[in-house]
Write a protein that holds these residues in place. Structure first.
Motif, PDB file in Angstrom:
ATOM      1  N   VAL A   6       0.846  -1.195   0.000  1.00  0.00           N
ATOM      2  CA  VAL A   6       0.000   0.000   0.000  1.00  0.00           C
ATOM      3  C   VAL A   6       0.881   1.245   0.000  1.00  0.00           C
ATOM      4  O   VAL A   6       0.617   2.220  -0.721  1.00  0.00           O
ATOM      5  CB  VAL A   6      -0.957  -0.004   1.208  1.00  0.00           C
ATOM      6  CG1 VAL A   6      -1.726   1.326   1.287  1.00  0.00           C
ATOM      7  CG2 VAL A   6      -1.934  -1.172   1.120  1.00  0.00           C
ATOM      8  N   ARG A   7       1.954   1.221   0.807  1.00  0.00           N
ATOM      9  CA  ARG A   7       2.871   2.374   0.839  1.00  0.00           C
ATOM     10  C   ARG A   7       3.521   2.572  -0.530  1.00  0.00           C
ATOM     11  O   ARG A   7       3.724   3.700  -0.981  1.00  0.00           O
ATOM     12  CB  ARG A   7       3.955   2.173   1.916  1.00  0.00           C
ATOM     13  CG  ARG A   7       3.412   2.088   3.338  1.00  0.00           C
ATOM     14  CD  ARG A   7       4.507   2.271   4.379  1.00  0.00           C
ATOM     15  NE  ARG A   7       5.568   1.292   4.316  1.00  0.00           N
ATOM     16  CZ  ARG A   7       5.533   0.097   4.903  1.00  0.00           C
ATOM     17  NH1 ARG A   7       4.449  -0.261   5.612  1.00  0.00           N
ATOM     18  NH2 ARG A   7       6.551  -0.746   4.812  1.00  0.00           N
ATOM     19  N   TYR A   8       3.824   1.440  -1.185  1.00  0.00           N
ATOM     20  CA  TYR A   8       4.419   1.529  -2.516  1.00  0.00           C
ATOM     21  C   TYR A   8       3.456   2.194  -3.492  1.00  0.00           C
ATOM     22  O   TYR A   8       3.854   3.088  -4.265  1.00  0.00           O
ATOM     23  CB  TYR A   8       4.794   0.119  -3.006  1.00  0.00           C
ATOM     24  CG  TYR A   8       5.314   0.091  -4.412  1.00  0.00           C
ATOM     25  CD1 TYR A   8       6.657   0.323  -4.684  1.00  0.00           C
ATOM     26  CD2 TYR A   8       4.433  -0.162  -5.489  1.00  0.00           C
ATOM     27  CE1 TYR A   8       7.127   0.299  -5.984  1.00  0.00           C
ATOM     28  CE2 TYR A   8       4.903  -0.176  -6.796  1.00  0.00           C
ATOM     29  CZ  TYR A   8       6.254   0.056  -7.036  1.00  0.00           C
ATOM     30  OH  TYR A   8       6.716   0.038  -8.339  1.00  0.00           O
ATOM     31  N   TYR A   9       2.194   1.753  -3.486  1.00  0.00           N
ATOM     32  CA  TYR A   9       1.203   2.337  -4.391  1.00  0.00           C
ATOM     33  C   TYR A   9       0.924   3.795  -4.046  1.00  0.00           C
ATOM     34  O   TYR A   9       0.585   4.604  -4.925  1.00  0.00           O
ATOM     35  CB  TYR A   9      -0.100   1.528  -4.353  1.00  0.00           C
ATOM     36  CG  TYR A   9      -0.018   0.269  -5.188  1.00  0.00           C
ATOM     37  CD1 TYR A   9       0.051   0.331  -6.579  1.00  0.00           C
ATOM     38  CD2 TYR A   9      -0.014  -0.988  -4.585  1.00  0.00           C
ATOM     39  CE1 TYR A   9       0.137  -0.826  -7.343  1.00  0.00           C
ATOM     40  CE2 TYR A   9       0.071  -2.145  -5.345  1.00  0.00           C
ATOM     41  CZ  TYR A   9       0.152  -2.058  -6.724  1.00  0.00           C
ATOM     42  OH  TYR A   9       0.250  -3.200  -7.486  1.00  0.00           O
ATOM     43  N   ASP A  11      12.388   3.514   5.081  1.00  0.00           N
ATOM     44  CA  ASP A  11      11.416   2.413   5.106  1.00  0.00           C
ATOM     45  C   ASP A  11      12.131   1.066   5.104  1.00  0.00           C
ATOM     46  O   ASP A  11      13.202   0.901   4.487  1.00  0.00           O
ATOM     47  CB  ASP A  11      10.482   2.519   3.905  1.00  0.00           C
ATOM     48  CG  ASP A  11       9.210   1.707   4.100  1.00  0.00           C
ATOM     49  OD1 ASP A  11       8.195   2.303   4.493  1.00  0.00           O
ATOM     50  OD2 ASP A  11       9.260   0.475   3.875  1.00  0.00           O
ATOM     51  N   SER A  12      11.511   0.117   5.760  1.00  0.00           N
ATOM     52  CA  SER A  12      12.113  -1.213   5.881  1.00  0.00           C
ATOM     53  C   SER A  12      12.029  -2.006   4.584  1.00  0.00           C
ATOM     54  O   SER A  12      12.759  -2.982   4.389  1.00  0.00           O
ATOM     55  CB  SER A  12      11.436  -1.988   7.013  1.00  0.00           C
ATOM     56  OG  SER A  12      10.031  -2.088   6.770  1.00  0.00           O
ATOM     57  N   ASP A  13      11.122  -1.615   3.675  1.00  0.00           N
ATOM     58  CA  ASP A  13      10.951  -2.325   2.411  1.00  0.00           C
ATOM     59  C   ASP A  13      11.757  -1.642   1.310  1.00  0.00           C
ATOM     60  O   ASP A  13      11.618  -0.439   1.073  1.00  0.00           O
ATOM     61  CB  ASP A  13       9.460  -2.356   2.036  1.00  0.00           C
ATOM     62  CG  ASP A  13       9.193  -3.253   0.844  1.00  0.00           C
ATOM     63  OD1 ASP A  13       9.339  -2.767  -0.292  1.00  0.00           O
ATOM     64  OD2 ASP A  13       8.848  -4.434   1.052  1.00  0.00           O
ATOM     65  N   ASN A  45      11.513  -1.912  -1.952  1.00  0.00           N
ATOM     66  CA  ASN A  45      10.704  -1.400  -3.063  1.00  0.00           C
ATOM     67  C   ASN A  45      10.081  -0.052  -2.717  1.00  0.00           C
ATOM     68  O   ASN A  45       9.993   0.837  -3.571  1.00  0.00           O
ATOM     69  CB  ASN A  45       9.598  -2.401  -3.410  1.00  0.00           C
ATOM     70  CG  ASN A  45      10.155  -3.669  -4.026  1.00  0.00           C
ATOM     71  OD1 ASN A  45      11.155  -3.632  -4.746  1.00  0.00           O
ATOM     72  ND2 ASN A  45       9.516  -4.808  -3.750  1.00  0.00           N
ATOM     73  N   VAL A  46       9.668   0.086  -1.462  1.00  0.00           N
ATOM     74  CA  VAL A  46       9.092   1.353  -1.024  1.00  0.00           C
ATOM     75  C   VAL A  46      10.154   2.444  -1.069  1.00  0.00           C
ATOM     76  O   VAL A  46       9.902   3.573  -1.510  1.00  0.00           O
ATOM     77  CB  VAL A  46       8.495   1.228   0.396  1.00  0.00           C
ATOM     78  CG1 VAL A  46       7.992   2.588   0.889  1.00  0.00           C
ATOM     79  CG2 VAL A  46       7.368   0.212   0.416  1.00  0.00           C
ATOM     80  N   GLN A  47      11.390   2.110  -0.609  1.00  0.00           N
ATOM     81  CA  GLN A  47      12.490   3.082  -0.657  1.00  0.00           C
ATOM     82  C   GLN A  47      12.767   3.520  -2.091  1.00  0.00           C
ATOM     83  O   GLN A  47      12.964   4.712  -2.361  1.00  0.00           O
ATOM     84  CB  GLN A  47      13.757   2.470  -0.051  1.00  0.00           C
ATOM     85  CG  GLN A  47      13.789   2.451   1.468  1.00  0.00           C
ATOM     86  CD  GLN A  47      15.178   2.098   1.992  1.00  0.00           C
ATOM     87  OE1 GLN A  47      16.143   2.043   1.238  1.00  0.00           O
ATOM     88  NE2 GLN A  47      15.266   1.871   3.289  1.00  0.00           N
ATOM     89  N   SER A  48      12.772   2.588  -2.999  1.00  0.00           N
ATOM     90  CA  SER A  48      13.040   2.921  -4.410  1.00  0.00           C
ATOM     91  C   SER A  48      11.960   3.842  -4.961  1.00  0.00           C
ATOM     92  O   SER A  48      12.257   4.828  -5.661  1.00  0.00           O
ATOM     93  CB  SER A  48      13.101   1.639  -5.244  1.00  0.00           C
ATOM     94  OG  SER A  48      14.156   0.811  -4.804  1.00  0.00           O
ATOM     95  N   ALA A  49      10.703   3.508  -4.649  1.00  0.00           N
ATOM     96  CA  ALA A  49       9.597   4.348  -5.115  1.00  0.00           C
ATOM     97  C   ALA A  49       9.677   5.739  -4.503  1.00  0.00           C
ATOM     98  O   ALA A  49       9.417   6.751  -5.178  1.00  0.00           O
ATOM     99  CB  ALA A  49       8.264   3.687  -4.763  1.00  0.00           C
ATOM    100  N   ALA A  50      10.072   5.792  -3.216  1.00  0.00           N
ATOM    101  CA  ALA A  50      10.190   7.086  -2.535  1.00  0.00           C
ATOM    102  C   ALA A  50      11.300   7.924  -3.161  1.00  0.00           C
ATOM    103  O   ALA A  50      11.179   9.150  -3.277  1.00  0.00           O
ATOM    104  CB  ALA A  50      10.446   6.862  -1.049  1.00  0.00           C
TER     105      ALA A  50
END
Length: 722
Positions: free
Chosen positions: A107-110, A143-145, A147-152
């Motif tokens: 959800v954070r990624y989206y 962020d611990s994820d 993919n989320v870091q990359s998106a951020a």
């Protein structure tokens, strides 16, 4: 809600919450077309209802797939609105921002993806939400994820592009948030923050330098980060800001100076080096603007002068010299008291170089602002006296230079000598280790005669007789051996023919009475041999103990030094210097025959050509009153050794040697009474002790070096009657 449902087909809503991404994506595309039709017809009320439906039923749904679909839907709605999205932006952006803290990483990624697409559409209108977006990105950067870091990171780059091209960005509103976040220790967040600082500083229309004090401490804090990359980024940012400061006509040095002073004491070596480098540049650039902060800056520089890192030491010394070269006026916020307080504190430093520079500062202030420094004399005087016990000779010499400068005033001179004597009294080790160095240096700086007269006056009334004796012995040894006191010795040698020499002799005599060997040395130095003989014979009353013999041994050794070469040459004319010979034989008779001092003196006396005596001289020398020889003879006065000297006609107010001898004997009587009292006290303490076997009756030791004299022997041949 019903109006919104009537606009959106049920299949679209169903697919928007499907677990398959492709179905959600297709539903979002349909959703985009519906919003575009509503926008073209100008029905913004239904658009608002549709966005509200996405928010309540999807974004805030307990089901993850619904939340994902809702975020995709909001992004699609923004794309459909295109240029008209600004009026619905509050409705769209806030739910997306809230989704950044969702527990589900997908959800954070989206949410990142949705906000990225929204930002691409609205661009500059996006700025009103900058602080909220920055705060969210700051958290997502750690962020611990992955993919989320990359998106951020992708979103972060887009936001930076938008900010740099926008003319609506408010740095004033942003700085409080940045200052708050600068204390975060997470390495990812730190990289994120340094990146934003660097980007904003590169924008010509944004004055980051003016707000540097707000985040400078945070940048310095990053210099000690465990990550080399973060340290490098922080150092690069600081270097850029320092260069801007050099080129800027107006800089707020005050707030930054406080930060630099604190960071100069950092346990991290790189942080200290950077801080002291900045301080160095500030001193060169700011100069008079930094006057109110001189004391704080000095407090940072002095410890760095002794830093274990050579680079830091070099920069600190250069900065110290630059600071000292600035001549500020106390009337213009230059706080002399604050600087003295710093230097006083640094005198307790464990590092010699720091203590030395602190003393240089006190000396500089005395030379430039003497009146102001003397106002704070009570605050620093005790510390300066304590510094005389320093292990470093260089420190002690500098302290003495300062004391001498202070003592130019008669009152301060007296206070200095009084405190000096007091320190010697309470700390005998100071007298032993530093006494000679201190006295000799003061004699050079403040005139030897003045120093010795003042010391003599103080010691004359000293209540602690044991200390007075030790002190006089030390002063006497310095007088006889130090090259710095050669003029004083020359003056004393003329005591019988020079009024100034006689006055000095009389001034020293009273305190020199505390030590028999000191008074005999003084008489020999002043060539008052008849009085030396009288004093020697009066010692028949003394307790010839080990301490006495040690001092006598020192005197015999001194007689063989170059200082007393003139006495040894005078022994070639024993007929002329008969009282000198008698005084030396008197000393010989006090020594144990098996001692090295006895052998040394006897060997010297054996070389005297006794054949030059005549019967009148021998008769005169053996007379019961040694002072009967000072007679008037054909208008001339006879010297102590019987020489008729025309020069003595000019001697006025002659010395009353009989009175001086009485003064010496009275002082020695006080010393004997004190010794007796101390012995009785020790006996009483021993008798009261209940530990150990019963003590035998106390007896006076009867060794050769400490044999008590009988009553008859105390009135031996040659004792002088007064």
């Amino acid at each position: 809600m019903a109006d919104a449902l009537s606009v959106i087909p049920a299949s679209v809503l169903r697919n928007l919450s499907d677990k398959l991404y492709e179905k959600r994506k297709n539903a979002a595309l349909e959703f985009e077309g519906i919003v575009k039709q509503l926008a073209s017809s100008g029905d913004h009320e239904k658009i608002s209802l549709v966005i509200n439906l996405l928010t309540t039923e999807f974004v805030y749904s307990p089901h993850a797939n619904h939340r994902k679909g809702g975020l995709i839907g909001l992004a699609a709605a923004t794309v459909g609105l295109t240029s008209e999205a600004a009026q619905h932006l509050e409705q769209i952006v806030q739910p997306v921002l809230n989704s950044f803290s969702d527990q589900d990483s997908r959800v954070r990624y989206y949410a990142c993806e949705a906000l990225y697409n929204i930002a691409k559409i609205v661009r500059g209108d996006f700025i009103i939400f900058f602080n909220q977006i920055f705060d969210a990105l700051c958290k997502l950067s750690a962020d611990s994820d992955g993919n989320v870091q990359s998106a951020a990171h992708l979103l972060d780059r887009l936001v930076k592009d938008i900010v740099t091209e926008s003319d609506q960005f408010s740095i004033e509103e942003f700085i409080p948030l940045l200052r708050e976040r600068m204390n975060v220790l997470n390495p990812y967040v730190r990289q994120f923050l340094v990146g934003w600082i660097t980007v904003l500083d590169s924008v010509p229309d944004i004055d980051m330098l003016g707000f540097l004090p707000d985040f400078l401490d945070g940048l310095f804090n990053m210099l000690s980060d465990s990550s080399h990359e973060i340290r490098q980024q922080a150092d690069s940012a600081l270097s850029e800001f320092l260069q801007e400061i050099k080129n800027s006509p107006s800089v707020d040095y005050s707030r930054m100076a406080e930060i630099l002073v604190q960071r100069a004491a950092s346990p991290d070596e790189f942080t200290r080096l950077t801080a002291i480098t900045w301080i160095n540049e500030f001193v060169k650039l700011g100069r008079d603007q930094l006057v109110p902060y001189y004391a704080d800056i000095l407090g940072a520089i002095l410890p760095c002068i002794s830093d274990k890192e050579e680079k830091i030491r070099v920069v600190a010394r250069e900065t110290n010299e630059e600071l000292r070269a600035i001549k500020a006026d106390p009337a213009e916020t230059f706080d002399v008291g604050a600087i003295l307080s710093i230097t006083r504190r640094q005198l307790d430093s464990e590092w010699e170089a720091t203590r030395i520079e602190a003393l240089h500062w006190i000396s500089t202030l005395l030379n430039r602002h003497r009146a102001e420094v003397l106002c704070f004399l009570n605050d620093i005087f005790d510390t300066l006296l304590k510094a005389l016990s320093d292990s470093s000779d260089e420190v002690v010499l500098l302290v003495l230079d300062i004391h001498a400068c202070i003592a130019q005033d008669p009152l301060n001179f007296h206070q200095l000598v009084v405190f000096l004597v007091h320190n010697f009294r309470v700390d005998h080790s100071l007298l032993e280790r530093r006494g000679a160095l201190i006295i000799r240096r003061l004699c050079v700086l403040l005139d030897a005669e003045r120093v010795y007269r003042e010391l003599s006056t103080i010691l004359e009334g000293e209540a602690d007789l044991d200390f007075a004796c030790i002190m006089v012995q030390a002063l006497n040894l310095i007088l006889l051996t130090s090259s710095e006191l050669s003029e004083l010795r020359g003056l004393l040698k003329q005591s019988l023919v020079n009024a100034a020499g006689k006055d000095l002799f009389v001034s020293l005599y009273a305190s020199w009475c505390h030590s028999p060997m000191a008074i005999i040395s003084l008489c020999l130095l002043a060539q008052m041999y008849q009085h030396a003989s009288a004093v020697t014979q009066s010692l028949v009353k003394e307790d010839i103990n080990a301490k006495f013999l040690v001092q006598l041994d020192k005197l015999i050794r001194l007689l063989e030094t170059p200082i007393f070469a003139y006495i040894r040459l005078q022994l070639l004319e024993p007929g002329r210097y008969i009282w000198l010979l008698k005084a030396l034989y008197g000393l010989l008779m006090l020594l144990p025959q098996k001692s090295s001092a006895f052998t040394r003196l006897r060997t010297r006396l054996k070389t005297v050509p006794l054949c030059s005596f005549n019967s009148d001289q021998l008769k005169r020398a053996s007379s019961g009153n040694p002072y009967s020889q000072i007679l008037c003879h054909s208008g001339s006065q006879i010297s102590e050794d019987g020489d008729i000297t025309q020069d003595n006609r000019n001697l006025q107010n002659g010395i009353n040697f009989a009175s001086r001898l009485q003064q010496f004997e009275q002082m020695q009587l006080q010393h004997r009474m004190l010794a007796k009292s101390q012995a009785q006290s020790r006996i009483s303490s021993a008798s009261l002790s209940k530990e150990g076997p019963k003590a035998e009756p106390w007896r006076i030791p009867t060794s050769e070096g400490n044999r008590p004299l009988s009553r008859s022997s105390r009135r031996g041949v040659g004792q002088f009657q007064i």
